[in-house]
Design an enzyme around this catalytic site. Structure first.
Site, short mmCIF file in Angstrom:
data_model
loop_
_atom_site.label_atom_id
_atom_site.label_comp_id
_atom_site.label_asym_id
_atom_site.label_seq_id
_atom_site.Cartn_x
_atom_site.Cartn_y
_atom_site.Cartn_z
N SER A 52 -58.67 -16.47 -1.23
CA SER A 52 -59.81 -16.88 -0.40
C SER A 52 -59.55 -16.80 1.09
O SER A 52 -60.50 -16.93 1.88
CB SER A 52 -60.23 -18.30 -0.77
N GLU A 71 0.78 -1.23 0.00
CA GLU A 71 0.00 0.00 0.00
C GLU A 71 0.82 1.29 0.00
O GLU A 71 0.41 2.28 -0.58
CB GLU A 71 -0.94 0.01 1.22
#
Length: 842
Positions: free
Chosen positions: A510, A90
């Protein structure tokens, strides 16, 4: 000579001018941006945070969020190899620069010019990354980069390098919900940092750039290239010698998936609780040590998950084989690496041909052999490792299909055989209503290199399976308090995080009919013996076409009483009941059951369940029926605490049903706590009669399958919507109400009725949930009376007249007496003990 002197002076002044302009620009930027910058001193007060944890009501863990805070480490605890690996990957000059690396910035500026204002790689130092991760947004813009630079410069004045590095390694996201290097070590290797070898250390150090793309679980081929590049850099920077380098780059991939195991699988509820906490406490929910205790019952929640999964798998078996999830998977990592795309790895591969070469060698060293399988299966093992289970379904890769058996490699069981009994069901899926011919051999189903799913039968043998094409939900609720006791929002949370229990608005079909009938019973306009004509009806629905509703059976049975009409789910009778009651009146009444009037269609199709409602809404409406008519509301958060439960942040006080409370009583004590009494929204006598009518659905109607429970206290209703897009069953006793929905997220037909798709799931769950519990039947209200009626007309028979059938009525809503159509003498002479009608003697 004069010309040369002039040229030198000109260049000197140009350089001075450029330096001065740059200095002025930096000063100007600092003056402009500094007032809006966060105070870097707050980083000195950074504390270890505790994750959000979700529990069942009896304290069993069902979820944990914010693990990034649970394993922060001090700089002194970080192995030197990890420090070196991260520096190499990094920010090679981290310990030398003042927070900003001029060469990295120059690269970023070049990208800025070339891209027209967007920064791609960033050129950020570790200090700048800390500034961004802790104090800024992640937008890749020029202004954010300036703020990042200024914060980094300030940070270097306040914190030393060790403190900055410590903040960095505790914050970075490293994939698979791991934040920080200590959490990553545990997630990928199940080890503390100090026990990682050099190759594992470099693997973790390679994750910050792209935690998903370079993840060893998601893409072991790409992660090997990234890892070996870091090792190459470490050797080049003098951090490791050649011997250590050569040994590490040859190491195989050893990462596996390790994570905190929940004690109870209730992932959908866990996510609901997480959203609840974030809505109330913001991002502090993840770090503030909050504990959320839900209302989930740890004993019956597993039954909900199991029943729904079994039912959906059974549905899928009835509808055919849709093929493998993946095909032609390379068996070895070497072969897979040759097929791997290199996009995003340009920086690593351009450094040296050695990177590709050592990655290939490591892949060769990752060779894995499994007893009974010829050759290297290292990639198959990696694919199985990173492929999640879907509920009961395990991933497997086909090794060989020969004759009428299939050999598969599973994650933990090695090479296993699926016999023809576990394969023969796999007729090709053609449509929801049709399948192809039965297979005659295993190679017609799947071949070597195919990724499939398998499930273990009760006898331990494997059966071929697949992720179900249909989805579903199950919600179980305490009708007295409204508490959600079990909830499963889909087949499996890993397969789909869409929570159908609370997010899917589906036509209710229903199962909505009982509320239409209850409105009629409550009003007194009708009773259980009222006769309504089951005959064709043509209605103007407001469109250009007329509406001609039909029964699901496509037949008509003529005049019939409400009780058998509900048991047989006759559509046309329900429409005529709603016509009689009136839409406005009925919709207003239904509001008491938690149905928002604005969500109910203002048309007679409401009688057939055309309203789109969630399974939780329907469950709660049935809870009102189950508790005798009290308006409870669904809730699932019992209490929220902090600091190891020493601080109660929030505690629920729901309105509860209280059938035995005196009229006007506002509170009731339960287990030492006071709760407000819920409003009564339905007459207890009307609810009792409806409940008795719903019992007929079980004994003689569409829910007869529930008779297998051998319980007298169970009532319920099936439901199926147009074109069989939704299948429902809702049922209850006085202790537990449960609703099951089955359908497809695409709203395509499932080609099955509620009694076929939803009811078996409900039965399996209720059988387990109610095992050992006594019947729970409500007391009969004093206002209920029994009277005999003529089964054809629904009218009451006099006491001195024999025959007829018994029916329940509210004492104020008794039907009129049936008039005799033949003399009593003729009836007695005929030997008939009927209803006084001529038909009874023939």
């Amino acid at each position: 000579m004069t010309f040369l002197r002039t040229l030198i002076l000109s260049l000197f002044f140009l350089i001075v001018s450029l330096v001065g302009a740059t200095a002025l620009a930096v000063v100007g930027a600092a003056i402009y941006f500094s007032p809006g910058l966060p105070d870097v001193r707050q980083l000195q007060d950074f504390e270890l945070h505790t994750p959000l944890r979700i529990f069942t009501r009896d304290g069993k863990l069902i979820g944990e969020f914010g693990e990034e805070r649970r394993m922060a480490v001090d700089f002194d605890e970080i192995p030197q190899d990890m420090v070196n690996a991260l520096i190499a990957a990094e920010d090679a000059n981290f310990f030398d620069h003042a927070g900003v690396d001029p060469r990295g910035l120059a690269r970023a500026m070049k990208e800025l010019v070339q891209s027209g204002g967007t920064i791609q790689s960033g050129g950020s130092t570790i200090t700048m990354q800390v500034a961004r991760n802790y104090m800024l947004t992640l937008d890749q813009t020029f202004t954010r980069k300036i703020r990042e630079i200024l914060l980094a410069l300030q940070m270097e004045q306040v914190l030393n390098k060790q403190e900055i590095f410590e903040l960095y390694v505790n914050k970075i996201f490293l994939g698979n919900r791991a934040y920080g290097i200590a959490a990553a070590a545990e997630t990928y290797y199940d080890k503390p940092l100090a026990e990682l070898n050099l190759a594992q250390t470099a693997m973790i150090a390679g994750l910050p750039k792209a935690p998903s793309a370079f993840n060893p679980l998601a893409n072991s081929e790409r992660s090997l290239i990234r890892r070996n590049w870091i090792l190459f850099r470490m050797r080049g920077l003098g951090y490791i010698d050649d011997a250590a380098y050569q040994a590490a780059v040859q190491e195989p991939v050893t990462a596996r998936r390790f994570f905190t195991q929940a004690e109870v699988d209730a992932a959908y509820v866990s996510e609901m609780a997480r959203q609840y906490a974030v809505e109330r406490y913001g991002d502090a929910a993840y770090t503030g040590g909050y504990r959320v205790y839900t209302t989930i019952d740890s004993e019956i929640q597993p039954f909900a998950r199991q029943a729904l999964a079994n039912g959906l798998i059974a549905y899928d078996l009835r509808h055919g084989w849709r093929g493998p999830e993946q095909r032609e998977i390379a068996s070895s990592l070497v072969e897979a690496q040759e097929q791997t795309a290199t996009q995003g790895l340009e920086e690593e591969l351009s450094e040296s041909p050695e990177i590709r070469q050592t990655a290939r060698q490591a892949a060769q060293r990752s060779q894995t052999e499994v007893e009974g399988i010829d050759g290297d299966v290292s990639n198959w093992v990696q694919v199985l490792e990173r492929t999640p289970n879907y509920g009961l379904l395990q991933p497997a890769i086909v090794v060989e299909s020969s004759g009428r058996e299939m050999q598969v490699l599973t994650r933990n069981g090695g090479l296993q055989t699926i016999a023809w009994e576990g394969l023969s069901w796999a007729r090709p899926y053609l449509s929801p209503r049709s399948r192809g011919a039965e297979p005659s051999s295993a190679d017609q189903i799947a071949v070597r290199g195919d990724l499939v799913r398998v499930v273990a039968n009760e006898d331990g043998n494997l059966r071929l399976s697949q992720r179900p094409d249909a989805e579903g939900s199950l919600v179980a609720q305490d009708p007295r308090t409204g508490a959600i006791l079990a909830l499963q929002g889909g087949f499996d949370f890993n397969a789909s995080k869409f929570n159908r229990a609370v997010q899917a608005q589906r036509q209710s079909g229903s199962i909505f009919k009982p509320f239409i009938y209850l409105a009629a019973l409550e009003d007194g306009e009708m009773n259980a013996a009222s006769v309504v004509n089951d005959a064709p009806v043509v209605l103007d629905d407001g469109s250009n076409a007329l509406w001609r509703p039909v029964n699901s059976s496509r037949d008509f049975q003529g005049p019939m009483r409400l009780r058998p009409a509900l048991a047989r789910s006759r559509n046309l009778v329900t429409i005529r009941v709603l016509q009689t009651m009136g839409l406005d009146h009925t919709i207003s009444y239904l509001e008491g059951f938690g149905f928002a009037p604005g969500r109910l269609p203002n048309g007679l199709a409401l009688a057939l369940g055309s309203a789109s409602l969630t399974p939780m809404e329907m469950t709660n409406a049935y809870a009102v029926l189950a508790n005798g008519g009290f308006q409870v509301a669904p809730w699932f958060i019992e209490r929220v605490t902090r600091n190891d439960d020493t601080e109660i942040v929030d505690e629920a006080t729901p309105r509860v049903a209280c059938p035995n409370c005196a009229e006007g009583q506002e509170t009731v004590e339960i287990d030492g706590r006071e709760y407000p009494v819920a409003d009564r929204v339905a007459d207890p006598a009307a609810v009792y009669i409806l409940r008795d009518m719903l019992r007929d659905v079980i004994t003689s109607g569409t829910g007869r399958g529930a008779l297998s429970l051998n319980r007298d206290d169970i009532v319920g209703k099936t439901g199926t919507t147009n074109s069989q897009r939704d299948a429902w069953f809702a049922g209850f006793n006085s202790d537990l109400v449960t609703t099951v929905w089955v359908g497809k997220d695409s709203n395509e037909t499932i080609a099955e009725y509620g009694a076929n798709a939803a009811l078996p799931i409900w039965i399996e769950f209720m059988e387990a949930a109610l095992e050992g519990r006594p019947n729970a039947i409500p007391e009969r209200p004093d206002t209920i009376v029994t009277a005999r009626v003529d089964p054809d007309t629904g009218r009451r028979l006099p006491d001195d007249q024999s025959g007829g059938m018994s029916e329940l009525f509210h004492r104020d809503h008794l039907p009129d007496y049936q008039q005799r159509r033949i003399s009593r003498e003729l009836e007695e002479a005929s030997g008939s003990q009927g209803s006084g009608a001529a038909e009874s003697i023939f």
